[in-house]
Every structure is written in structure tokens, then in C-alpha cells.
Scaffold this motif. Structure first.
Motif, short mmCIF file in Angstrom:
data_model
loop_
_atom_site.label_atom_id
_atom_site.label_comp_id
_atom_site.label_asym_id
_atom_site.label_seq_id
_atom_site.Cartn_x
_atom_site.Cartn_y
_atom_site.Cartn_z
N LEU A 57 69.90 -27.36 59.05
CA LEU A 57 70.78 -27.30 60.21
C LEU A 57 69.93 -27.06 61.45
O LEU A 57 69.42 -25.96 61.65
N GLY A 58 69.76 -28.08 62.28
CA GLY A 58 68.96 -27.96 63.50
C GLY A 58 69.80 -27.44 64.66
O GLY A 58 70.83 -28.02 65.00
N LEU A 59 69.35 -26.34 65.26
CA LEU A 59 70.10 -25.68 66.34
C LEU A 59 69.17 -25.28 67.48
O LEU A 59 67.99 -25.03 67.26
N PRO A 60 69.71 -25.17 68.70
CA PRO A 60 68.91 -24.64 69.80
C PRO A 60 68.80 -23.12 69.67
O PRO A 60 69.75 -22.44 69.31
N ALA A 61 67.62 -22.60 69.97
CA ALA A 61 67.37 -21.16 69.86
C ALA A 61 67.92 -20.37 71.04
O ALA A 61 67.91 -19.14 71.01
N ALA A 62 68.39 -21.06 72.06
CA ALA A 62 68.96 -20.42 73.25
C ALA A 62 69.79 -21.46 74.00
O ALA A 62 69.57 -22.65 73.83
N PRO A 63 70.72 -21.02 74.83
CA PRO A 63 71.50 -21.99 75.61
C PRO A 63 70.62 -22.91 76.45
O PRO A 63 70.92 -24.10 76.59
N GLY A 91 69.34 -26.30 53.10
CA GLY A 91 67.93 -25.95 53.04
C GLY A 91 67.55 -24.81 53.96
O GLY A 91 66.56 -24.14 53.74
N GLY A 92 68.33 -24.61 55.01
CA GLY A 92 68.02 -23.56 55.96
C GLY A 92 68.36 -23.98 57.37
O GLY A 92 69.02 -24.98 57.60
N VAL A 93 67.89 -23.19 58.33
CA VAL A 93 68.14 -23.43 59.74
C VAL A 93 66.81 -23.77 60.41
O VAL A 93 65.80 -23.13 60.15
N MET A 94 66.82 -24.79 61.23
CA MET A 94 65.67 -25.18 62.02
C MET A 94 66.02 -24.92 63.48
O MET A 94 67.12 -25.27 63.92
N LEU A 95 65.14 -24.26 64.22
CA LEU A 95 65.43 -23.94 65.62
C LEU A 95 64.54 -24.73 66.57
O LEU A 95 63.36 -24.95 66.30
N TRP A 96 65.12 -25.11 67.68
CA TRP A 96 64.39 -25.73 68.79
C TRP A 96 64.45 -24.75 69.94
O TRP A 96 65.54 -24.39 70.38
N SER A 97 63.43 -24.36 70.42
CA SER A 97 62.06 -24.37 69.96
C SER A 97 61.54 -22.95 69.99
O SER A 97 62.20 -22.05 70.50
N LYS A 98 60.36 -22.74 69.49
CA LYS A 98 59.77 -21.39 69.46
C LYS A 98 59.70 -20.80 70.86
O LYS A 98 59.88 -19.61 71.05
N PHE A 99 59.48 -21.64 71.84
CA PHE A 99 59.42 -21.19 73.24
C PHE A 99 60.70 -20.46 73.63
O PHE A 99 60.67 -19.47 74.35
N TYR A 100 61.84 -20.96 73.17
CA TYR A 100 63.13 -20.38 73.53
C TYR A 100 63.60 -19.28 72.57
O TYR A 100 64.56 -18.59 72.84
N ASP A 101 62.94 -19.15 71.45
CA ASP A 101 63.37 -18.18 70.45
C ASP A 101 62.93 -16.77 70.84
O ASP A 101 61.85 -16.32 70.51
N LYS A 102 63.80 -16.11 71.55
CA LYS A 102 63.54 -14.73 72.02
C LYS A 102 64.36 -13.75 71.19
O LYS A 102 65.02 -12.87 71.71
N GLY A 103 64.36 -13.94 69.88
CA GLY A 103 65.10 -13.04 69.00
C GLY A 103 66.17 -13.71 68.17
O GLY A 103 66.76 -13.08 67.31
N TYR A 104 66.44 -15.01 68.43
CA TYR A 104 67.48 -15.71 67.67
C TYR A 104 67.13 -15.74 66.19
O TYR A 104 67.95 -15.39 65.33
N SER A 105 65.89 -16.14 65.86
CA SER A 105 65.52 -16.27 64.45
C SER A 105 65.61 -14.93 63.74
O SER A 105 66.08 -14.86 62.60
N SER A 106 65.19 -13.86 64.38
CA SER A 106 65.27 -12.55 63.72
C SER A 106 66.72 -12.08 63.60
O SER A 106 67.06 -11.32 62.69
N ALA A 107 67.61 -12.55 64.47
CA ALA A 107 69.02 -12.17 64.40
C ALA A 107 69.74 -12.87 63.24
O ALA A 107 70.69 -12.32 62.69
#
Length: 110
Positions: A57-63, A91-107
Motif C-alpha cells: 500500500l503506497g501512501l504519502p508520509a505527509a500531506p 505485503g506492507g505499507v510503502m511511504l513517499w518519501s523519507k524526506f517527508y516522513d517526520k514520524g509517520y512510519s514510527s506511528a
């Protein structure tokens, strides 16, 4: 069942892909838009029927990471993941992108 016209069903339906990462944002028919109904309908109707072992599931890591389709972490955990995790193809969640991931993945990570 065939994939929607916007997808390259010919390539995906060959069955040579073990994993497929699907962009569930910036794609109004598939994305979260205040509720999970469309996303879940497309997940269950199209994506779980393709000949791949795992679907991510590909999702944005922030608005700000995408034009549309952002799912707040609490909504992902309560409305989306309980439904799609039942699929053996999840299979899991894929986030776009690490630059925007300010805590989404850990949440969302158990």
C-alpha cells in the motif's frame, strides 16, 4: 477481473512480479478521501486479484508529500489496515518519501 484502464494490466498480469507497490495517492479512484471506502473497494476488487504474491500500500508520509490521498496515521491504523491485513497478499505499507516522513512510519509501525 482486469485492472482499471489507468494501470498497466498487461505487464502486471504476466505473473512475473512477486511484489507490486501500488500508489494509493494522487489517484482519486483508489485513494483515501476522508474515508476508506474507495481505497478498500479497489484493494478488494482489483489489487488482490492480480497474480502477485504481495501487494504494498503506497501512501504519502505527509500531506505535503502528495497532492491528494494522505491518510492520517490514526485513520490508517483504525480504518484501513484492519481490513487489508486480512488479505494474504498484503505485503506492507510503502511511504513517499523519507524526506517527508517526520514520524509517520514510527506511528504506524507496530
Amino acid at each position: 477481473m482486469s485492472l482499471p484502464r489507468c494501470m498497466d494490466g498487461t505487464a502486471i498480469n504476466t505473473g512475473v512480479f512477486y511484489c507490486v507497490w501500488v500508489q494509493f495517492y494522487n489517484n482519486p479512484p483508489y485513494q483515501y478521501s476522508g474515508n476508506a471506502a474507495n481505497l478498500l473497494r479497489y484493494w478488494n476488487t482489483y489489487w488482490t486479484s492480480i497474480p502477485a504474491n504481495k501487494i504494498f500500500l503506497g501512501l504519502p508520509a505527509a500531506p505535503a508529500a502528495a497532492g491528494s490521498g494522505y491518510i492520517p496515521p490514526d485513520k490508517l491504523i483504525s480504518e484501513v489496515l484492519p481490513n487489508i491485513k486480512r488479505s494474504p497478499k498484503y505485503g506492507g505499507v510503502m511511504l513517499w518519501s523519507k524526506f517527508y516522513d517526520k514520524g509517520y512510519s514510527s506511528a504506524i509501525k507496530p
